[in-house]
Scaffold this motif. Structure first.
Motif, short mmCIF file in Angstrom:
data_model
loop_
_atom_site.label_atom_id
_atom_site.label_comp_id
_atom_site.label_asym_id
_atom_site.label_seq_id
_atom_site.Cartn_x
_atom_site.Cartn_y
_atom_site.Cartn_z
N SER A 155 0.82 -1.22 0.00
CA SER A 155 0.00 0.00 0.00
C SER A 155 0.86 1.27 0.00
N ALA A 156 2.04 1.19 0.64
CA ALA A 156 2.93 2.36 0.65
C ALA A 156 3.43 2.71 -0.74
N ASN A 157 3.43 1.73 -1.64
CA ASN A 157 3.91 1.97 -3.01
C ASN A 157 2.82 2.52 -3.91
N LEU A 158 1.58 2.47 -3.46
CA LEU A 158 0.46 2.75 -4.37
C LEU A 158 0.49 4.17 -4.93
N ASP A 159 0.91 5.14 -4.11
CA ASP A 159 0.98 6.52 -4.61
C ASP A 159 1.99 6.63 -5.74
N ASN A 160 3.11 5.93 -5.55
CA ASN A 160 4.14 5.96 -6.59
C ASN A 160 3.67 5.21 -7.84
N LEU A 161 2.98 4.11 -7.61
CA LEU A 161 2.44 3.35 -8.75
C LEU A 161 1.43 4.20 -9.52
#
Ligand SMILES: [Fe+2]
Ligand SMILES: [Fe+2]
Length: 160
Positions: A5-11
């Motif tokens: 979930s922490a990667n979702l903004d970057n994704l």
């Protein structure tokens, strides 16, 4: 591949960027296809290009719709791959010694484009699913199916 979930903004940033690039890809195709229609000799090939030009206008509209909802505006980012594919198509067409060979070159060039689109759309459809953008994924899936159909039609024309 695991996306936390922490990667979702970057994704999401990558997702938007690739949609913007695909918008440029499709815009370049709407400019290239009319020239390819003019150069094609085979009636079936001309018709295939003509109907895919109409579908491509729809692909542009779908991307504009998706970008409007995820990014607030439908801005294009230049797709350098498509620009290179267009240049190579022009070279192949120019070098073709007769009309049949020119058609063969046009088919080969168009199939490269379809495969590039299928690969690019496959990635963004997957990311749309990971990001919970179900409606986007469905729209992108419709486009992928039309790219696949266009590719198969070109195979039929070249072997038929
Ligand atoms: Fe397309
Ligand atoms: Fe296409």
């Amino acid at each position: 591949m695991k996306v936390f979930s922490a990667n979702l903004d970057n994704l999401r940033k990558l997702y938007i960027n690739q949609l913007q690039m695909l918008l440029s890809t499709e815009q370049q195709i709407t400019e290239a296809l009319p020239k390819m229609i003019e150069k094609a000799q085979d009636v079936q090939l001309r018709q295939a290009f003509q109907s895919h030009l109409q579908e491509t206008n729809g692909h542009v509209q779908r991307l504009e719709q998706i970008l409007g909802s995820v990014a607030g505006e439908a801005k294009a980012v230049k797709c350098k791959v498509m620009a290179a594919l267009v240049t190579e198509t022009e070279d192949m067409v120019k070098d073709a010694a007769d009309e049949n060979v020119r058609d063969a070159a046009l088919i080969a060039a168009a199939q490269r484009v379809e495969h590039y689109e299928i690969a690019s759309y496959g990635a963004v459809r997957h990311w749309a699913q990971l990001l919970g953008e179900k409606q986007d994924a469905e729209l992108l899936d419709k486009t992928i199916k039309e790219e696949g159909h266009a590719d198969h039609l070109l195979t039929e024309i070249s072997t038929g």
